[in-house]
Design an enzyme around this catalytic site. Structure first.
Site, PDB file in Angstrom:
ATOM      1  N   HIS A  38      -4.248 -33.208  20.868  1.00 17.41           N
ATOM      2  CA  HIS A  38      -4.261 -31.919  20.163  1.00 17.41           C
ATOM      3  C   HIS A  38      -4.961 -32.050  18.808  1.00 17.41           C
ATOM      4  O   HIS A  38      -5.869 -31.267  18.483  1.00 17.41           O
ATOM      5  CB  HIS A  38      -2.818 -31.436  19.983  1.00 17.41           C
ATOM      6  CG  HIS A  38      -2.685 -30.152  19.229  1.00 17.41           C
ATOM      7  ND1 HIS A  38      -2.409 -28.952  19.841  1.00 17.41           N
ATOM      8  CD2 HIS A  38      -2.782 -29.868  17.898  1.00 17.41           C
ATOM      9  CE1 HIS A  38      -2.352 -27.997  18.941  1.00 17.41           C
ATOM     10  NE2 HIS A  38      -2.568 -28.529  17.744  1.00 17.41           N
ATOM     11  N   GLU A  39      -4.554 -33.033  18.027  1.00 22.06           N
ATOM     12  CA  GLU A  39      -5.135 -33.202  16.691  1.00 22.06           C
ATOM     13  C   GLU A  39      -6.579 -33.708  16.780  1.00 22.06           C
ATOM     14  O   GLU A  39      -7.424 -33.320  15.957  1.00 22.06           O
ATOM     15  CB  GLU A  39      -4.274 -34.161  15.858  1.00 22.06           C
ATOM     16  CG  GLU A  39      -2.849 -33.670  15.580  1.00 22.06           C
ATOM     17  CD  GLU A  39      -2.815 -32.356  14.808  1.00 22.06           C
ATOM     18  OE1 GLU A  39      -3.806 -32.024  14.123  1.00 22.06           O
ATOM     19  OE2 GLU A  39      -1.795 -31.648  14.893  1.00 22.06           O
ATOM     20  N   HIS A  42      -8.847 -30.773  17.244  1.00 26.49           N
ATOM     21  CA  HIS A  42      -9.139 -30.113  15.961  1.00 26.49           C
ATOM     22  C   HIS A  42     -10.229 -30.865  15.207  1.00 26.49           C
ATOM     23  O   HIS A  42     -11.192 -30.262  14.712  1.00 26.49           O
ATOM     24  CB  HIS A  42      -7.884 -30.068  15.089  1.00 26.49           C
ATOM     25  CG  HIS A  42      -6.844 -29.080  15.525  1.00 26.49           C
ATOM     26  ND1 HIS A  42      -7.138 -27.788  15.873  1.00 26.49           N
ATOM     27  CD2 HIS A  42      -5.483 -29.201  15.620  1.00 26.49           C
ATOM     28  CE1 HIS A  42      -6.016 -27.154  16.180  1.00 26.49           C
ATOM     29  NE2 HIS A  42      -5.012 -27.992  16.050  1.00 26.49           N
TER      30      HIS A  42
END
Length: 203
Positions: A38-39, A42
């Site tokens: 997820h990170e 980003h």
């Protein structure tokens, strides 16, 4: 007879302890993978849109150890609510700041949706190899089936949760696109909104 009862009780407690240990171990592995990806999503999106900040800070990697906030990760097990280490971005590098910031924000939940779909595909392939029906998969005690089922559910849950339009969640970037004024107000009061949201979730 009493000795046998005591032995059975000890074996029962041991089995229960092992089940709890395996459950928490499974959850830890799933969250490490899911939060890390997820990170990373980003960071990668922001970098591809012209922002060097994630690369400078060493966040341009799927390695979960670079994205885990130890306290936030521990809180997941204590109060069932936590977070990863947020990726810092600098929208001033973007060609279209509002649009590119939204793309970067949505990359995280999108990665969880992809992981959730991947988990379902692996589950279906594994079920086919075992010759197990779709209904039987939901009632199976197989650790592999349980892992991928929880993997998909947790990732879909993370995606949905992060799309809530409140800071510090990713969904609030949607508000910035719809109304720059409302988005600016949220950013000015992010600390208070985040504390209120945390209290509400824990309660």
């Amino acid at each position: 007879i009493k000795g046998k009862r005591y032995l059975y009780a000890q074996l029962f407690l041991l089995r229960e302890s092992m089940e709890y240990f395996l459950e928490y171990l499974q959850l830890a592995i799933i969250l490490l993978i899911s939060i890390g990806i997820h990170e990373f999503a980003h960071a990668y999106s922001s970098y591809k849109l012209g922002d060097p900040t994630p690369k400078i800070q060493g966040r341009l990697t799927p390695n979960p150890l670079k994205h885990i906030d130890p306290i936030g990760f521990l809180m997941i097990f204590l109060i069932h609510f936590g977070r990863g280490k947020p990726v810092q971005i600098d929208p001033s590098y973007y060609k279209k700041p509002y649009r590119d910031e939204l793309i970067t924000a949505l990359a995280g939940p999108a990665s969880n949706i992809v992981l959730g779909i991947l988990g379902i595909l692996i589950l279906m392939i594994y079920g086919k190899l075992l010759g197990t029906s779709a209904i039987a998969l939901f009632n199976a005690n197989d650790l592999v089936i349980q892992f991928w089922m929880h993997f998909s559910m947790i990732n879909f849950g993370l995606a949905a949760f992060n799309l809530i339009p409140l800071p510090p969640l990713d969904g609030y970037r949607l508000v910035k696109i719809i109304s720059h004024k409302a988005g600016a107000w949220m950013e000015r009061n992010m600390r208070y909104i985040a504390i209120g949201f945390l209290v509400l979730v824990v309660w």
